[in-house]
Design a protein around this motif. Structure first.
Motif, PDB file in Angstrom:
ATOM      1  N   ASN A 188       0.794  -1.225   0.000  1.00 25.55           N
ATOM      2  CA  ASN A 188       0.000   0.000   0.000  1.00 25.55           C
ATOM      3  C   ASN A 188       0.831   1.281   0.000  1.00 25.55           C
ATOM      4  O   ASN A 188       0.272   2.367   0.039  1.00 25.55           O
ATOM      5  N   ALA A 189       2.153   1.142  -0.035  1.00 30.42           N
ATOM      6  CA  ALA A 189       2.989   2.343  -0.030  1.00 30.42           C
ATOM      7  C   ALA A 189       4.203   2.126  -0.926  1.00 30.42           C
ATOM      8  O   ALA A 189       4.936   1.164  -0.754  1.00 30.42           O
ATOM      9  N   ASP A 190       4.377   3.006  -1.875  1.00 32.65           N
ATOM     10  CA  ASP A 190       5.548   2.920  -2.743  1.00 32.65           C
ATOM     11  C   ASP A 190       6.564   4.019  -2.436  1.00 32.65           C
ATOM     12  O   ASP A 190       7.577   4.134  -3.102  1.00 32.65           O
ATOM     13  N   ALA A 191       6.269   4.811  -1.389  1.00 30.79           N
ATOM     14  CA  ALA A 191       7.183   5.889  -0.997  1.00 30.79           C
ATOM     15  C   ALA A 191       7.135   6.062   0.517  1.00 30.79           C
ATOM     16  O   ALA A 191       6.167   5.678   1.177  1.00 30.79           O
ATOM     17  N   LEU A 250       7.180   9.795   5.351  1.00 30.15           N
ATOM     18  CA  LEU A 250       7.638  11.091   5.860  1.00 30.15           C
ATOM     19  C   LEU A 250       8.265  11.964   4.783  1.00 30.15           C
ATOM     20  O   LEU A 250       7.928  13.130   4.652  1.00 30.15           O
ATOM     21  N   CYS A 251       9.204  11.407   4.013  1.00 28.03           N
ATOM     22  CA  CYS A 251       9.932  12.250   3.050  1.00 28.03           C
ATOM     23  C   CYS A 251       9.527  11.992   1.594  1.00 28.03           C
ATOM     24  O   CYS A 251      10.039  12.654   0.695  1.00 28.03           O
ATOM     25  N   ASP A 252       8.667  11.049   1.348  1.00 30.86           N
ATOM     26  CA  ASP A 252       8.163  10.703   0.004  1.00 30.86           C
ATOM     27  C   ASP A 252       9.221  10.134  -0.933  1.00 30.86           C
ATOM     28  O   ASP A 252       9.009  10.087  -2.147  1.00 30.86           O
ATOM     29  N   ALA A 253      10.352   9.676  -0.400  1.00 33.14           N
ATOM     30  CA  ALA A 253      11.355   9.009  -1.241  1.00 33.14           C
ATOM     31  C   ALA A 253      10.779   7.676  -1.728  1.00 33.14           C
ATOM     32  O   ALA A 253      10.157   6.952  -0.950  1.00 33.14           O
ATOM     33  N   LYS A 254      10.974   7.387  -2.996  1.00 33.99           N
ATOM     34  CA  LYS A 254      10.434   6.165  -3.599  1.00 33.99           C
ATOM     35  C   LYS A 254      11.214   4.940  -3.124  1.00 33.99           C
ATOM     36  O   LYS A 254      12.438   4.946  -3.108  1.00 33.99           O
ATOM     37  N   PHE A 255      10.472   3.891  -2.738  1.00 34.88           N
ATOM     38  CA  PHE A 255      11.104   2.629  -2.363  1.00 34.88           C
ATOM     39  C   PHE A 255      11.490   1.862  -3.613  1.00 34.88           C
ATOM     40  O   PHE A 255      10.787   1.913  -4.627  1.00 34.88           O
ATOM     41  N   LYS A 281       6.218   1.965  16.499  1.00 36.90           N
ATOM     42  CA  LYS A 281       5.336   2.756  17.357  1.00 36.90           C
ATOM     43  C   LYS A 281       4.020   3.085  16.657  1.00 36.90           C
ATOM     44  O   LYS A 281       2.957   2.879  17.212  1.00 36.90           O
ATOM     45  N   CYS A 282       4.107   3.581  15.404  1.00 38.27           N
ATOM     46  CA  CYS A 282       2.891   4.008  14.706  1.00 38.27           C
ATOM     47  C   CYS A 282       2.494   3.105  13.546  1.00 38.27           C
ATOM     48  O   CYS A 282       1.375   3.188  13.058  1.00 38.27           O
ATOM     49  N   GLY A 283       3.421   2.256  13.061  1.00 36.40           N
ATOM     50  CA  GLY A 283       3.097   1.337  11.979  1.00 36.40           C
ATOM     51  C   GLY A 283       3.294   1.895  10.584  1.00 36.40           C
ATOM     52  O   GLY A 283       3.101   1.183   9.589  1.00 36.40           O
ATOM     53  N   ARG A 284       3.702   3.134  10.488  1.00 38.19           N
ATOM     54  CA  ARG A 284       3.894   3.776   9.193  1.00 38.19           C
ATOM     55  C   ARG A 284       5.088   3.168   8.456  1.00 38.19           C
ATOM     56  O   ARG A 284       6.057   2.738   9.061  1.00 38.19           O
ATOM     57  N   LEU A 285       5.035   3.129   7.131  1.00 44.55           N
ATOM     58  CA  LEU A 285       6.159   2.687   6.311  1.00 44.55           C
ATOM     59  C   LEU A 285       7.048   3.883   6.019  1.00 44.55           C
ATOM     60  O   LEU A 285       6.586   4.901   5.497  1.00 44.55           O
ATOM     61  N   VAL A 286       8.324   3.743   6.384  1.00 46.39           N
ATOM     62  CA  VAL A 286       9.278   4.834   6.215  1.00 46.39           C
ATOM     63  C   VAL A 286      10.603   4.295   5.693  1.00 46.39           C
ATOM     64  O   VAL A 286      10.873   3.098   5.771  1.00 46.39           O
ATOM     65  N   CYS A 287      11.423   5.179   5.168  1.00 47.17           N
ATOM     66  CA  CYS A 287      12.745   4.780   4.670  1.00 47.17           C
ATOM     67  C   CYS A 287      13.734   4.722   5.832  1.00 47.17           C
ATOM     68  O   CYS A 287      13.430   5.138   6.950  1.00 47.17           O
ATOM     69  N   SER A 288      14.919   4.228   5.569  1.00 46.19           N
ATOM     70  CA  SER A 288      15.924   4.091   6.626  1.00 46.19           C
ATOM     71  C   SER A 288      16.379   5.453   7.149  1.00 46.19           C
ATOM     72  O   SER A 288      16.691   5.588   8.337  1.00 46.19           O
TER      73      SER A 288
END
Length: 84
Positions: free
Chosen positions: A32-35, A38-43, A54-61
């Motif tokens: 459900n997330a290709d970026a 927080l910073c919208d960098a593409k995975f 803590k919040c479950g959000r998908l984020v970059c390193s």
């Protein structure tokens, strides 16, 4: 049935407190997330996604270079700031 549906709707719309440890985070599914959330960098295959514990959000390193206090659990920048 109606009371049950109303209860589910209320729980789904409840304001989740990021400071509360009583509730488990609702993880965003990988598909459900290709970026970064927080910073919208593409995975990519090499620029991986990580779940904030803590919040479950998908984020970059770069946006999850923190550990929750007393654990080895990864936390996003927003949750790390909130727990300090």
């Amino acid at each position: 049935r109606d009371a049950w549906l109303a209860s589910i709707a209320a729980a789904a719309g409840a304001d989740m407190d990021a400071e509360s440890d009583a509730l488990a985070p609702v993880w965003v599914e990988d598909r459900n997330a290709d970026a970064c959330g927080l910073c919208d960098a593409k995975f990519t295959m090499f620029f991986r996604r990580h779940h904030c514990r803590k919040c479950g959000r998908l984020v970059c390193s770069r946006c999850s270079d923190h550990k929750l206090p007393g654990t080895e659990d990864r936390a996003c920048d927003d949750c790390a700031k909130a727990t300090k």
